[in-house]
Design a protein around this motif. Structure first.
Motif, PDB file in Angstrom:
ATOM      1  N   SER A  82       0.832  -1.212   0.000  1.00  0.00           N
ATOM      2  CA  SER A  82       0.000   0.000   0.000  1.00  0.00           C
ATOM      3  C   SER A  82       0.862   1.255   0.000  1.00  0.00           C
ATOM      4  CB  SER A  82      -0.939  -0.009   1.209  1.00  0.00           C
ATOM      5  OG  SER A  82      -0.194  -0.004   2.419  1.00  0.00           O
ATOM      6  N   ALA A  83       2.019   1.186   0.675  1.00  0.00           N
ATOM      7  CA  ALA A  83       2.916   2.346   0.684  1.00  0.00           C
ATOM      8  C   ALA A  83       3.488   2.604  -0.709  1.00  0.00           C
ATOM      9  CB  ALA A  83       4.045   2.117   1.696  1.00  0.00           C
ATOM     10  N   ILE A  84       3.874   1.519  -1.396  1.00  0.00           N
ATOM     11  CA  ILE A  84       4.445   1.664  -2.736  1.00  0.00           C
ATOM     12  C   ILE A  84       3.415   2.242  -3.710  1.00  0.00           C
ATOM     13  CG2 ILE A  84       5.338   0.368  -4.721  1.00  0.00           C
ATOM     14  CD1 ILE A  84       6.619  -1.568  -2.713  1.00  0.00           C
ATOM     15  N   ALA A  85       2.135   1.854  -3.563  1.00  0.00           N
ATOM     16  CA  ALA A  85       1.104   2.257  -4.525  1.00  0.00           C
ATOM     17  C   ALA A  85       0.485   3.615  -4.228  1.00  0.00           C
ATOM     18  CB  ALA A  85      -0.002   1.205  -4.574  1.00  0.00           C
ATOM     19  N   THR A  86       0.689   4.138  -3.006  1.00  0.00           N
ATOM     20  CA  THR A  86      -0.019   5.361  -2.615  1.00  0.00           C
ATOM     21  C   THR A  86       0.406   6.575  -3.426  1.00  0.00           C
ATOM     22  OG1 THR A  86      -0.381   4.583  -0.360  1.00  0.00           O
ATOM     23  CG2 THR A  86      -0.464   6.949  -0.715  1.00  0.00           C
ATOM     24  N   LEU A  87       1.701   6.865  -3.473  1.00  0.00           N
ATOM     25  CA  LEU A  87       2.145   8.076  -4.163  1.00  0.00           C
ATOM     26  C   LEU A  87       1.921   8.029  -5.675  1.00  0.00           C
ATOM     27  CD1 LEU A  87       5.288   9.369  -2.261  1.00  0.00           C
ATOM     28  CD2 LEU A  87       3.136  10.531  -2.622  1.00  0.00           C
ATOM     29  N   PRO A  88       2.142   6.890  -6.370  1.00  0.00           N
ATOM     30  CA  PRO A  88       1.783   6.866  -7.801  1.00  0.00           C
ATOM     31  C   PRO A  88       0.303   7.176  -8.028  1.00  0.00           C
ATOM     32  CG  PRO A  88       3.180   5.012  -7.279  1.00  0.00           C
ATOM     33  CD  PRO A  88       2.845   5.655  -5.979  1.00  0.00           C
ATOM     34  N   THR A  89      -0.534   6.633  -7.126  1.00  0.00           N
ATOM     35  CA  THR A  89      -1.966   6.925  -7.260  1.00  0.00           C
ATOM     36  C   THR A  89      -2.235   8.407  -7.077  1.00  0.00           C
ATOM     37  OG1 THR A  89      -2.487   4.733  -6.384  1.00  0.00           O
ATOM     38  CG2 THR A  89      -4.252   6.365  -6.364  1.00  0.00           C
ATOM     39  N   PHE A  90      -1.550   9.001  -6.105  1.00  0.00           N
ATOM     40  CA  PHE A  90      -1.744  10.433  -5.884  1.00  0.00           C
ATOM     41  C   PHE A  90      -1.197  11.249  -7.052  1.00  0.00           C
ATOM     42  CE2 PHE A  90      -1.099  14.606  -4.000  1.00  0.00           C
ATOM     43  CZ  PHE A  90      -2.284  14.764  -3.294  1.00  0.00           C
ATOM     44  N   PHE A  91      -0.110  10.791  -7.666  1.00  0.00           N
ATOM     45  CA  PHE A  91       0.425  11.512  -8.831  1.00  0.00           C
ATOM     46  C   PHE A  91      -0.591  11.512  -9.975  1.00  0.00           C
ATOM     47  CE2 PHE A  91       2.837  11.768 -12.796  1.00  0.00           C
ATOM     48  CZ  PHE A  91       3.559  12.935 -12.577  1.00  0.00           C
ATOM     49  N   LEU A  92      -1.247  10.397 -10.188  1.00  0.00           N
ATOM     50  CA  LEU A  92      -2.301  10.342 -11.216  1.00  0.00           C
ATOM     51  C   LEU A  92      -3.442  11.293 -10.863  1.00  0.00           C
ATOM     52  CD1 LEU A  92      -2.400   6.495 -11.872  1.00  0.00           C
ATOM     53  CD2 LEU A  92      -1.510   8.267 -13.393  1.00  0.00           C
ATOM     54  N   PHE A  93      -3.747  11.391  -9.580  1.00  0.00           N
ATOM     55  CA  PHE A  93      -4.772  12.333  -9.147  1.00  0.00           C
ATOM     56  C   PHE A  93      -4.371  13.768  -9.485  1.00  0.00           C
ATOM     57  CE2 PHE A  93      -5.896  15.265  -5.673  1.00  0.00           C
ATOM     58  CZ  PHE A  93      -7.263  15.353  -5.891  1.00  0.00           C
ATOM     59  N   VAL A  94      -3.121  14.124  -9.201  1.00  0.00           N
ATOM     60  CA  VAL A  94      -2.626  15.477  -9.482  1.00  0.00           C
ATOM     61  C   VAL A  94      -2.711  15.781 -10.968  1.00  0.00           C
ATOM     62  CG1 VAL A  94      -0.574  16.936  -9.471  1.00  0.00           C
ATOM     63  CG2 VAL A  94      -1.140  15.577  -7.460  1.00  0.00           C
ATOM     64  N   VAL A  95      -2.298  14.824 -11.798  1.00  0.00           N
ATOM     65  CA  VAL A  95      -2.315  15.037 -13.256  1.00  0.00           C
ATOM     66  C   VAL A  95      -3.734  15.307 -13.733  1.00  0.00           C
ATOM     67  CG1 VAL A  95      -1.963  13.893 -15.482  1.00  0.00           C
ATOM     68  CG2 VAL A  95      -0.225  13.717 -13.692  1.00  0.00           C
ATOM     69  N   ASN A  96      -4.704  14.573 -13.217  1.00  0.00           N
ATOM     70  CA  ASN A  96      -6.094  14.753 -13.660  1.00  0.00           C
ATOM     71  C   ASN A  96      -6.692  16.054 -13.141  1.00  0.00           C
ATOM     72  OD1 ASN A  96      -7.464  12.246 -15.138  1.00  0.00           O
ATOM     73  ND2 ASN A  96      -5.865  11.480 -13.770  1.00  0.00           N
ATOM     74  N   VAL A  97      -6.327  16.455 -11.923  1.00  0.00           N
ATOM     75  CA  VAL A  97      -6.829  17.725 -11.411  1.00  0.00           C
ATOM     76  C   VAL A  97      -6.278  18.883 -12.230  1.00  0.00           C
ATOM     77  CG1 VAL A  97      -6.749  19.328  -9.467  1.00  0.00           C
ATOM     78  CG2 VAL A  97      -7.239  16.925  -9.073  1.00  0.00           C
ATOM     79  N   ALA A  98      -4.989  18.817 -12.543  1.00  0.00           N
ATOM     80  CA  ALA A  98      -4.357  19.897 -13.312  1.00  0.00           C
ATOM     81  C   ALA A  98      -4.747  19.866 -14.778  1.00  0.00           C
ATOM     82  CB  ALA A  98      -2.836  19.808 -13.171  1.00  0.00           C
ATOM     83  N   GLY A  99      -5.318  18.758 -15.230  1.00  0.00           N
ATOM     84  CA  GLY A  99      -5.734  18.668 -16.627  1.00  0.00           C
ATOM     85  C   GLY A  99      -4.564  18.543 -17.582  1.00  0.00           C
ATOM     86  N   LYS A 100      -3.454  17.969 -17.142  1.00  0.00           N
ATOM     87  CA  LYS A 100      -2.276  17.813 -17.984  1.00  0.00           C
ATOM     88  C   LYS A 100      -2.275  16.409 -18.589  1.00  0.00           C
ATOM     89  CE  LYS A 100      -0.690  21.870 -16.968  1.00  0.00           C
ATOM     90  NZ  LYS A 100      -0.610  22.951 -17.962  1.00  0.00           N
ATOM     91  N   LYS A 101      -2.395  16.341 -19.918  1.00  0.00           N
ATOM     92  CA  LYS A 101      -2.446  15.041 -20.579  1.00  0.00           C
ATOM     93  C   LYS A 101      -1.592  15.021 -21.843  1.00  0.00           C
ATOM     94  CE  LYS A 101      -7.031  14.053 -18.733  1.00  0.00           C
ATOM     95  NZ  LYS A 101      -8.431  13.680 -19.026  1.00  0.00           N
ATOM     96  N   GLY A 102      -0.485  15.779 -21.802  1.00  0.00           N
ATOM     97  CA  GLY A 102       0.403  15.824 -22.946  1.00  0.00           C
ATOM     98  C   GLY A 102       1.217  14.554 -23.081  1.00  0.00           C
ATOM     99  N   GLN A 103       1.969  14.474 -24.182  1.00  0.00           N
ATOM    100  CA  GLN A 103       2.757  13.285 -24.455  1.00  0.00           C
ATOM    101  C   GLN A 103       3.834  13.072 -23.396  1.00  0.00           C
ATOM    102  OE1 GLN A 103       1.884  11.306 -26.932  1.00  0.00           O
ATOM    103  NE2 GLN A 103       3.444   9.791 -26.434  1.00  0.00           N
ATOM    104  N   SER A 104       4.503  14.149 -22.958  1.00  0.00           N
ATOM    105  CA  SER A 104       5.546  14.013 -21.950  1.00  0.00           C
ATOM    106  C   SER A 104       4.976  13.509 -20.630  1.00  0.00           C
ATOM    107  CB  SER A 104       6.254  15.349 -21.744  1.00  0.00           C
ATOM    108  OG  SER A 104       5.328  16.345 -21.322  1.00  0.00           O
ATOM    109  N   ILE A 105       3.793  13.988 -20.248  1.00  0.00           N
ATOM    110  CA  ILE A 105       3.159  13.529 -19.006  1.00  0.00           C
ATOM    111  C   ILE A 105       2.814  12.043 -19.113  1.00  0.00           C
ATOM    112  CG2 ILE A 105       1.141  13.768 -17.524  1.00  0.00           C
ATOM    113  CD1 ILE A 105       3.181  15.962 -17.183  1.00  0.00           C
ATOM    114  N   ARG A 106       2.364  11.617 -20.284  1.00  0.00           N
ATOM    115  CA  ARG A 106       2.042  10.193 -20.466  1.00  0.00           C
ATOM    116  C   ARG A 106       3.288   9.332 -20.286  1.00  0.00           C
ATOM    117  NH1 ARG A 106      -1.013  12.248 -24.999  1.00  0.00           N
ATOM    118  NH2 ARG A 106      -3.249  12.269 -24.541  1.00  0.00           N
ATOM    119  N   ARG A 107       4.408   9.818 -20.792  1.00  0.00           N
ATOM    120  CA  ARG A 107       5.650   9.053 -20.644  1.00  0.00           C
ATOM    121  C   ARG A 107       6.044   8.940 -19.174  1.00  0.00           C
ATOM    122  NH1 ARG A 107       7.769  12.373 -25.208  1.00  0.00           N
ATOM    123  NH2 ARG A 107       7.453  11.184 -27.116  1.00  0.00           N
TER     124      ARG A 107
END
Length: 574
Positions: A82-107
């Motif tokens: 759960s510790a390993i998965a928490t921050l990646p999940t939160f990073f995906l949350f940040v990306v969706n809130v900010a509305g950033k979906k460019g190619q570099s963000i996908r990479r």
């Protein structure tokens, strides 16, 4: 601290189990509340982040209360996963809130997910290779793990993700403004509090009587959840949808795949509830049995819109949208009704006004024609009769007979004019092919009555749908007036009526083989009898009239309608 102490991670027995359970319960409750906004990807990732931290705390409690070594090892793996998965999940949350979906963000997201998957796989298989844990210790009281190289790599990646989230939020926050800036800049608050509590827990630092890790997790969850709803990060769209749907005048009804009503807004309750008891949970066909046209919409399998009349309620336009699940199976329908009753009434009033104005205009035109044209004939007949009377009194019988013959011819012409007017006024134009049918009937009558050969030439593609009702009516009247003038003045043997369709206009040609005339030398008084009336009719329908003629070469009348203007003209002529 020795190297062995750095490698060793001790799981001390938890004394404040109640507080861990309280924090886990609060986090789970916050996740459950946010679950209602799961349709938004940002909300879904936030819910997962809260649940993962609740699992982290519960796993620590179960490590303490589990008596056996195998159980403790299992729950430690759950805690670290759960510790390993928490921050990646939160990073995906940040990306969706900010509305950033460019190619570099996908990479970047792909790299983070790949590293997370690697860490989870290494943790699950550490018993084989010993790279995540080198081993465990358990003496009946103290339980711990011996950290391996991959453990340190994953901890470094987790903390690196935290700093990456903070930097990204600062950069993005500078590029946006208003509410969105506040939303983005407050995103690092949650991981900052959580990571601080995790560091204190790893270092075994106690803050008073309250353990720092569950306190940090609970405070971060509460604080960030408050920011969510205060800054409307998650529920802005849902709030807007519910507010708009609740307040709009349109009626919305949502059904499931069994045609039961799941949701109905207040407007639909107000409009339909007086005649049909409409409540969530009602069966749609039964609730609206009084309106078969409504129940027929349940058979719609694709997006469809149209109009329907509901007796006792009025006219409505409707829009049916099937609701699909991930497998494109229909799980319900959203039906929106827009009340068009007032619009239909206004359209009817405008149509009546247009008809009244058109009738008045036609009466005025006929009045001027009778006054300026046929009205003058009666004065002519009166003068001729007085002349015949004088000739008879003077016993000039031969001259009197000649005048009587002229009067007979004039009366015949007057009778013909009257019959042509009556036939023309009887012609009506409706949508469809009535325009062409009426024109053909009139030309046949004209040829039979006057002995002048007529020819009608039509384009390959019908122009009936391109002309407004006003245009069709006025065009028939123009053709009638033109043919009357040809009969009276042109001495023609043949008449051709041709309709041509161009890219942007419809052109009507009326051509005869008569004596022709010079349009520039028409006496001013005669313009009222034919040409001026035809020009007025063309202008009224949004067209224009052109005359081409010369003595001895016949006459060509050209009427042109611009389709851009005609299509927007829905008046009704008479």
């Amino acid at each position: 601290m020795s190297e062995s102490a750095l490698q060793l991670m001790i799981y001390h027995p938890i004394k404040e189990i109640w507080f861990y359970l309280l924090a886990a319960t609060v986090l789970a409750a916050l996740a459950g509340y946010a679950w209602q906004y799961r349709r938004a990807p940002a909300a879904l990732y936030w819910v997962l982040s809260l649940y993962l931290r609740a699992v982290f705390l519960m796993a620590l409690v179960l490590v303490t209360v589990s008596p056996g070594l195998a159980d403790k090892v299992f729950w430690v793996k759950i805690q670290q996963m759960s510790a390993i998965a928490t921050l990646p999940t939160f990073f995906l949350f940040v990306v969706n809130v900010a509305g950033k979906k460019g190619q570099s963000i996908r990479r970047v997201i792909l790299v983070i997910l790949a590293l997370t998957a690697f860490g989870l796989l290494a943790l699950l298989t550490t018993g084989w290779h010993g790279w995540f844990w080198r081993g465990v210790i358990w003496d009946g009281v103290t339980f711990g793990i011996i950290r391996g190289p991959i453990y340190w790599v994953m901890m470094g990646i987790i903390y690196l993700q935290f700093f990456a989230i903070a930097m990204v939020c600062v950069i993005w926050g500078r590029r946006v403004s208003g509410l969105r800036r506040l939303q983005v800049l407050t995103l690092p608050v949650d991981p900052l509090i959580s990571v601080t509590g995790h560091i204190l827990w790893v270092l075994d630092v106690q803050v008073g009587a309250i353990p720092p890790l569950p306190l940090a997790f609970m405070l971060s969850g509460i604080a960030w959840s408050w920011l969510f709803f205060r800054l409307r990060v998650l529920n802005l769209m849902a709030l807007a949808e519910s507010t708009v749907i609740g307040n709009i005048d349109d009626c919305m009804i949502i059904t499931d795949d069994q045609d039961y009503i799941m949701e109905i807004n207040s407007s639909a309750q107000r409009r339909f509830g007086q005649k049909a008891p409409v409540l969530p949970g009602s069966h749609f066909p039964q609730a609206f049995a009084c309106w078969p046209a409504m129940t027929a919409l349940l058979d719609v399998k694709a997006v469809m819109e149209g109009e329907v009349y509901l007796e006792g309620s009025g006219y409505y336009s409707y829009h049916v949208t099937p609701l699909l699940d991930w497998g494109n199976m229909i799980i319900g329908k959203a039906i929106v009704f827009h009340d068009m009753t007032k619009l239909k009434q206004a359209q009817a009033q405008i149509l009546d006004q247009q008809k009244a104005l058109s009738i008045m205009a036609e009466r005025e035109r006929l009045g001027r024609e009778l006054h300026d044209g046929r009205g003058q004939i009666w004065n002519y007949i009166n003068l001729k009769l007085q002349m015949v009377r004088s000739l008879l009194n003077g016993s000039q019988l031969e001259k009197a007979d000649q005048e009587v013959q002229r009067l007979i011819g004039t009366i015949k012409d007057l009778n013909t004019d009257a019959r042509e007017t009556i036939v023309g006024l009887k012609m009506t134009v409706d949508d469809g092919e009535d325009f062409v049918a009426n024109l053909q009937d009139y030309l046949e009558w004209y040829e039979e009555s006057n002995g002048i050969v007529t020819q009608l030439i039509l384009p390959d593609e019908s122009v009936t749908g391109l002309l407004s009702r006003t245009s069709k009516v006025q065009l028939l009247r123009i053709i009638q007036e033109a043919l009357t003038n040809i009969r009276k003045h042109a001495q023609a043997q043949q008449v051709k009526v041709e309709i041509e369709r161009g890219d942007n206009q419809v052109t009507v040609l009326i051509e005869d083989d008569g004596c022709g005339f010079d349009p520039a030398n028409i006496p001013a008084g005669k313009k009222h009898f034919g040409l001026q009336i035809m020009a007025e009719r063309a202008n009224e329908a949004g067209g224009r009239l052109q005359i081409e003629s010369r003595p001895g070469a016949g006459t060509k009348l050209i009427v042109q309608f611009n389709l851009g203007r005609v299509d927007n003209d829905e008046n009704t002529g008479s």
